[in-house]
Design an enzyme around this catalytic site. Structure first.
Site, short mmCIF file in Angstrom:
data_model
loop_
_atom_site.label_atom_id
_atom_site.label_comp_id
_atom_site.label_asym_id
_atom_site.label_seq_id
_atom_site.Cartn_x
_atom_site.Cartn_y
_atom_site.Cartn_z
N ASP A 326 0.84 -1.21 0.00
CA ASP A 326 0.00 0.00 0.00
C ASP A 326 0.86 1.25 0.00
O ASP A 326 2.03 1.23 0.40
CB ASP A 326 -0.91 0.00 1.23
CG ASP A 326 -0.12 0.04 2.54
OD1 ASP A 326 0.89 -0.69 2.63
OD2 ASP A 326 -0.52 0.79 3.45
N GLU A 327 0.28 2.35 -0.43
CA GLU A 327 0.86 3.69 -0.32
C GLU A 327 2.32 3.75 -0.80
O GLU A 327 3.15 4.44 -0.20
CB GLU A 327 0.74 4.21 1.12
CG GLU A 327 -0.72 4.38 1.54
CD GLU A 327 -0.90 4.80 2.99
OE1 GLU A 327 -1.83 5.56 3.27
OE2 GLU A 327 -0.12 4.34 3.86
N ALA A 328 2.60 3.03 -1.88
CA ALA A 328 3.96 3.05 -2.45
C ALA A 328 4.09 4.23 -3.41
O ALA A 328 4.41 4.08 -4.59
CB ALA A 328 4.24 1.73 -3.16
#
Length: 521
Positions: A326-328
């Site tokens: 996530d949230e890369a």
């Protein structure tokens, strides 16, 4: 007050309560007070009263003996009775493994004047039945000193099995570190509501929490801080094995998460070679996200991933290994695809099933992989469609919508802990939705279950955990366990209120939501 709650439950319990039960004694409960709601509850017949002559009868198998010993450990301190385990005699409390339509975790509980019989196909089913039996006894049974009783189990039959096989709770031990004993305490709280998966978020920008022999600075340096700059900490391999052992004794499977390729500042700070520019950043104690990334083009990145996954898989007997995803925001899309294509086979190579946050569906999920959806009710339709498409092609889903099940979301604007980026999540909002039809276009068969994540940017103590977990966790557990036909807020809130004395007996603090008719004494 308990009698009043029991009467209200018989009026409100809906589809799973059949007929009327005789009036319960003042300290008794009713079949209708159980959370999660059982698939079928038929009250009737005389209650069974536990006395000093009661024994716990097991069938001689290791599984029934283990569950029987666990039950005795609950009943002995509060009743003051010996509660011996035996394979002989009649009556009492009988735990029996046998054939029947129970599935892997279901059970049947029958209570009458002569005793209580719990029957299941597996020890896990017996254990879940014991949690129901606990709730059928007065709340004082949970205390660790002798109480006056009486200890009556209402008469009737419960037949029960879970709606979904995956019913999880996540504890973020990276933003703030929690000790082995604190994690064990949380495991006991989860077990009471038939949660069967403990997802441990073991790495993030603020801290690395598991010892890895081949990369020792991950723990010793990357684990040396936390949000706000505290001392942090990490689990030795012995510590982690103890968590796994204890969870297994409560029939929870541990799901370890190493979040990659983003949320990796603790790792990047520990080893300069993991950075694309070869320069290690400083340790981080803030709460921003999306600024860190492993270097997808570097071969050493995959050496690192292989070593970490190999050592973690060796420590973890469970089926799953969570790789985050996530949230890369600091990883290019091309690099993200490359990374996931390289790392997912590593997980499979060590005999584990991949779980990733739902951004994994923007790559190519491995065969059999599970995606954990953490979006909102109003998440962009294109993102939901991407998840639905993956589900239609065989990717299983775990539902953790942040504006429903994130336990770190504030209840109200005045909640002293937590965050509000996903909105305010009161008790009714957390409960009042159906996982089976939540995401448009997702086949019902793709839903493996639900999970309640607790992120710990603002959570530092067990009391903090309790306040944000209760009373929302039991509702999530019911969404995962109980048939959809039993879901009714007006009935549920009365059953939930009846849990409060039990939490008090167990020393669990909770948020007294004005949406719930809590006991006044």
């Amino acid at each position: 007050m308990t009698r009043l709650l029991g009467s209200l439950l018989l009026l409100a319990a809906g589809a799973f309560t059949v007929g009327a039960a005789p009036e319960a004694p003042p300290t008794a409960t009713t079949l209708g007070q159980v959370v999660p709601a059982p698939a079928s509850a038929e009250p009737g017949g005389a209650a069974y009263r536990i006395t000093r002559d009661t024994a716990i009868r097991v069938d001689g198998t290791d599984g029934s003996r283990r569950v029987g010993a666990y039950l005795a450990g609950i009943l002995r301190p509060s009743t003051g009775y010996r509660m011996p385990l035996t394979t002989h005699g009649h009556g009492g409390i009988r735990l029996r493994l046998g054939k029947g339509p129970f599935g892997a975790e279901g059970y049947r509980l029958h209570s009458g004047a002569d005793g209580v019989t719990l029957t299941a196909r597996t020890p896990a089913g017996l254990f879940h039945g014991v949690q129901t039996l606990r709730q059928l006894l007065p709340a004082a049974v949970e205390k660790d000193s002798v109480q006056p009783g009486p200890w009556s189990v209402p008469g009737g039959t419960i037949e029960d099995a879970p709606r979904y096989p995956y019913r999880g709770a996540m504890l973020d031990v990276s933003r703030h570190f929690f000790t082995v004993d604190q994690v064990k305490r949380y495991i006991d709280e989860l077990a009471l509501y038939k949660i069967n998966e403990l997802h441990l978020h073991l790495s993030d920008d603020q801290g690395w929490r598991i010892a890895i022999d081949s990369w020792p600075r991950l723990a010793t340096y990357g684990g040396s801080t936390q949000v706000g700059g505290g001392p942090g900490g990490y689990y030795t391999k012995a510590d982690y094995r103890e968590i796994v052992r204890y969870a297994a004794s409560r029939y929870l499977e541990v799901v370890p998460e190493i979040d990659m390729p983003g949320h990796t500042n603790a790792a990047l700070a520990s080893y300069a070679e993991l950075n694309c520019d070869g320069t290690a950043p400083p340790l981080y104690t803030g709460t921003d996200v999306g600024f860190s990334s492993l270097c997808a083009p570097k071969p050493v990145t995959y050496d690192f991933a292989d070593d970490v996954i190999r050592e973690l898989a060796a420590l973890t007997p469970g089926r799953y290994l969570h790789i985050g995803g996530d949230e890369a925001h600091s990883t290019s899309h091309a690099d993200y695809l490359t990374f996931m294509d390289r790392v997912q086979p590593i997980v499979a190579g060590y005999g584990r099933t991949v779980i990733g946050w739902h951004q994994l569906t923007g790559a190519t999920p491995a065969k059999g992989a599970l995606a954990q959806y953490w979006g909102l009710d109003d998440t962009d339709e294109a993102e939901k469609a991407q998840v639905a498409k993956a589900a239609q092609h065989g990717t299983g889903l775990i539902l953790s919508p942040a504006d429903r099940l994130y336990l770190d979301m504030k209840y109200t604007e005045d909640t002293p802990l937590g965050q509000d980026w996903a909105g305010l999540v009161e008790v009714k909002r957390a409960y009042d939705w159906n996982p089976g039809d939540y995401l448009p276009g997702v086949p019902g068969s793709a839903i493996r279950g639900i999970e309640t994540p607790l992120w710990t940017e603002t959570i530092q103590t067990s009391a903090d955990i309790d306040h944000m977990t209760f009373p929302r966790l039991p509702g999530a557990a019911e969404l995962g366990w109980s048939p959809a036909a039993t879901h009714d807020w007006d009935a549920y809130k009365v059953r939930l209120a009846a849990q409060a004395p039990r939490w008090a007996a167990l020393g669990i603090g909770y948020y007294r939501s004005p949406q719930v008719p809590w006991p006044t004494s």
